[in-house]
Design a protein around this motif. Structure first.
Motif, PDB file in Angstrom:
ATOM      1  N   HIS A 193       0.837  -1.212   0.000  1.00 23.47           N
ATOM      2  CA  HIS A 193       0.000   0.000   0.000  1.00 23.47           C
ATOM      3  C   HIS A 193       0.867   1.256   0.000  1.00 23.47           C
ATOM      4  CE1 HIS A 193      -3.406   2.608   0.865  1.00 23.47           C
ATOM      5  NE2 HIS A 193      -2.708   3.141   1.855  1.00 23.47           N
ATOM      6  N   PHE A 194       1.932   1.256   0.786  1.00 21.04           N
ATOM      7  CA  PHE A 194       2.831   2.412   0.846  1.00 21.04           C
ATOM      8  C   PHE A 194       3.410   2.715  -0.526  1.00 21.04           C
ATOM      9  CE2 PHE A 194       7.038   4.261   1.069  1.00 21.04           C
ATOM     10  CZ  PHE A 194       6.900   5.287   1.980  1.00 21.04           C
ATOM     11  N   LEU A 195       3.916   1.694  -1.214  1.00 28.12           N
ATOM     12  CA  LEU A 195       4.535   1.896  -2.527  1.00 28.12           C
ATOM     13  C   LEU A 195       3.504   2.367  -3.551  1.00 28.12           C
ATOM     14  CD1 LEU A 195       6.875  -1.233  -2.558  1.00 28.12           C
ATOM     15  CD2 LEU A 195       7.568   1.157  -2.308  1.00 28.12           C
ATOM     16  N   LYS A 196       2.284   1.839  -3.433  1.00 26.60           N
ATOM     17  CA  LYS A 196       1.222   2.261  -4.349  1.00 26.60           C
ATOM     18  C   LYS A 196       0.879   3.723  -4.120  1.00 26.60           C
ATOM     19  CE  LYS A 196      -3.476   1.074  -5.841  1.00 26.60           C
ATOM     20  NZ  LYS A 196      -4.624   0.150  -5.626  1.00 26.60           N
ATOM     21  N   GLU A 197       0.742   4.123  -2.859  1.00 22.01           N
ATOM     22  CA  GLU A 197       0.424   5.516  -2.527  1.00 22.01           C
ATOM     23  C   GLU A 197       1.552   6.458  -2.943  1.00 22.01           C
ATOM     24  OE1 GLU A 197      -2.453   6.985  -0.922  1.00 22.01           O
ATOM     25  OE2 GLU A 197      -3.167   5.108  -1.808  1.00 22.01           O
ATOM     26  N   ALA A 198       2.805   5.946  -2.923  1.00 27.11           N
ATOM     27  CA  ALA A 198       3.950   6.763  -3.325  1.00 27.11           C
ATOM     28  C   ALA A 198       4.071   6.875  -4.837  1.00 27.11           C
ATOM     29  CB  ALA A 198       5.236   6.182  -2.743  1.00 27.11           C
ATOM     30  N   GLY A 199       3.214   6.143  -5.553  1.00 30.19           N
ATOM     31  CA  GLY A 199       3.219   6.219  -7.010  1.00 30.19           C
ATOM     32  C   GLY A 199       4.353   5.473  -7.678  1.00 30.19           C
ATOM     33  N   VAL A 200       4.869   4.440  -7.002  1.00 30.17           N
ATOM     34  CA  VAL A 200       5.975   3.661  -7.581  1.00 30.17           C
ATOM     35  C   VAL A 200       5.427   2.712  -8.639  1.00 30.17           C
ATOM     36  CG1 VAL A 200       7.816   2.020  -7.108  1.00 30.17           C
ATOM     37  CG2 VAL A 200       7.288   3.823  -5.443  1.00 30.17           C
ATOM     38  N   PRO A 201       5.884   2.810  -9.902  1.00 29.78           N
ATOM     39  CA  PRO A 201       5.413   1.896 -10.943  1.00 29.78           C
ATOM     40  C   PRO A 201       5.883   0.465 -10.689  1.00 29.78           C
ATOM     41  CG  PRO A 201       6.503   3.834 -11.883  1.00 29.78           C
ATOM     42  CD  PRO A 201       6.820   3.814 -10.423  1.00 29.78           C
ATOM     43  N   VAL A 202       5.067  -0.498 -11.059  1.00 26.15           N
ATOM     44  CA  VAL A 202       5.423  -1.914 -10.938  1.00 26.15           C
ATOM     45  C   VAL A 202       5.410  -2.527 -12.333  1.00 26.15           C
ATOM     46  CG1 VAL A 202       4.782  -4.150  -9.982  1.00 26.15           C
ATOM     47  CG2 VAL A 202       4.492  -2.082  -8.605  1.00 26.15           C
ATOM     48  N   TYR A 203       6.543  -3.113 -12.712  1.00 21.91           N
ATOM     49  CA  TYR A 203       6.677  -3.743 -14.029  1.00 21.91           C
ATOM     50  C   TYR A 203       6.761  -5.248 -13.831  1.00 21.91           C
ATOM     51  CZ  TYR A 203       8.025   1.031 -15.362  1.00 21.91           C
ATOM     52  OH  TYR A 203       8.059   2.392 -15.562  1.00 21.91           O
ATOM     53  N   LEU A 204       5.625  -5.930 -13.991  1.00 23.77           N
ATOM     54  CA  LEU A 204       5.588  -7.381 -13.856  1.00 23.77           C
ATOM     55  C   LEU A 204       5.774  -8.040 -15.208  1.00 23.77           C
ATOM     56  CD1 LEU A 204       2.649  -7.674 -11.301  1.00 23.77           C
ATOM     57  CD2 LEU A 204       5.107  -7.899 -10.849  1.00 23.77           C
TER      58      LEU A 204
END
Length: 370
Positions: A193-204
């Motif tokens: 949740h923290f990373l999502k709120e910080a706007g960190v992109p996730v490349y799966l």
């Protein structure tokens, strides 16, 4: 030197095992290659929420202090900057500080050497600026050094995501989490949740194709959705995962087995944490990659078993303690992923023909739940 118990490794497992053993009258020596005790806990400033009941919730650094301070006034000798290098024909263990070798005659040995980080290999992976997630955590939390300005984390297990969170908290621009898996491996909701709120992109379902720079990391090309994306990056943190450290077990002639869910190759062991070499016990991540709670619990199982063998505990007392410890270990590991505990049970059953009668019901329950 002579002692009842030699513990190889001064991290959380080794420290907890030393406390349990020494509290039951077992003369103990801890050997650790580092300059201070605590192991991985020394840089873990995050809150640990999966600890055994006796510890409650606390940060890793606070837990390290707790484990170290508990050894005060106990019969525990600590040899820092010493490494186990071999054994003598008479069974003594040789430890060295790089200049002198000390033979230690120990009635029992607990190996609690933990685990080492694995690395992804890609073009440019040897450039300065590419490091393991653990190395980045050490720089931030122990050395108070920001390892870079624009970062990329490779891997999405809980540890990799936690380091990503700490990078953001320290003002680093985290430009993405890259993993070749099709979904996040880590499942700690708070961190995700923290990373999502910080706007960190996730490349799966993605990977690093190339890293370049003049003497250090400057640009990274990742392959994502059948396209290539170039980023300006000066820090790459590799969080592939951990694998048990096995060298001491090889020196001590222990047999090995393979458990994918436990991190790969590891020593065979029984419900008492005794390996195939009599009087040699295993504790912590060397029993299989797991979380901090189970790391401490496996150490306590090993120490209780040693105390029983050296008459510090009666067989009845040891059996009661082990049963309670295995129940709590099952509870903690099942809360994260039952696969780890299931693999642990299978490992012990393949090595130990008759699992302790008191544990049979628990193990049947664990296996039956899959």
């Amino acid at each position: 030197m002579e002692t009842d118990l030699l513990i190889v490794g001064g991290g959380p497992a080794g420290l907890h095992a030393a406390h349990v053993a020494a509290s039951n009258g077992i003369k103990t020596i801890i050997v650790d290659e580092s300059f201070s005790l605590g192991g991985q806990l020394r840089q873990q400033t995050q809150q640990l929420n999966n600890l055994p009941k006796q510890f409650g919730d606390q940060t890793g650094t606070a837990l390290a202090q707790t484990l170290i301070e508990r050894l005060t006034n106990l019969d525990v000798t600590v040899l820092l900057k010493h490494t186990m290098i071999g054994t003598y024909k008479d069974g003594r263990v040789g430890v060295s500080n790089g200049q002198n070798t000390i033979p230690i005659a120990a009635k029992k040995v607990i190996v609690a050497t933990g685990a080492a980080e694995e690395a992804f290999v890609f073009p440019g992976w040897t450039l300065p600026g590419v490091m393991t997630a653990g190395a980045a955590q050490i720089l931030m939390n122990r050395e108070h050094v920001i390892p870079g300005k624009n970062a990329l984390v490779i891997g999405s297990n809980d540890f990799a995501l936690e380091v990503g969170k700490q990078l953001v908290e320290n003002g680093v621009c985290l430009q993405g989490i890259v993993d070749n898996e099709v979904q996040l491996v880590g499942n700690k909701a708070e961190t995700v949740h923290f990373l999502k709120e910080a706007g960190v992109p996730v490349y799966l379902d993605s990977f690093v194709k190339h890293v370049s720079g003049s003497g250090e990391v400057e640009k990274v090309i990742i392959s994502h959705n059948n396209t290539e994306e170039e980023m300006d990056i000066d820090l790459i943190c590799i969080g592939k995962g951990l694998t048990p450290i096995l060298e001491p077990f090889e020196i001590l002639n222990c047999n090995f087995t393979y458990g994918k869910e436990l991190g790969g190759w590891l020593p065979q062991y029984s419900t008492m944490m005794e390996t195939s070499t009599p009087s040699i016990y295993v504790a912590g991540n060397a029993t299989g990659i797991t979380n901090m709670g189970p790391i401490l619990l496996t150490a306590e199982v090993a120490a209780v078993s040693v105390a029983e063998k050296l008459n510090g505990l009666s067989k009845e007392e040891a059996n009661v303690k082990r049963e309670l410890l295995w129940q709590e270990l099952y509870r903690l590991e099942s809360a994260e992923s039952k696969n780890v505990f299931h693999a642990r049970v299978n490992l012990m059953r393949s090595f130990q023909d008759n699992v302790d009668a008191q544990l049979t019901q628990l193990f049947n329950m664990a296996v039956g739940g899959f």
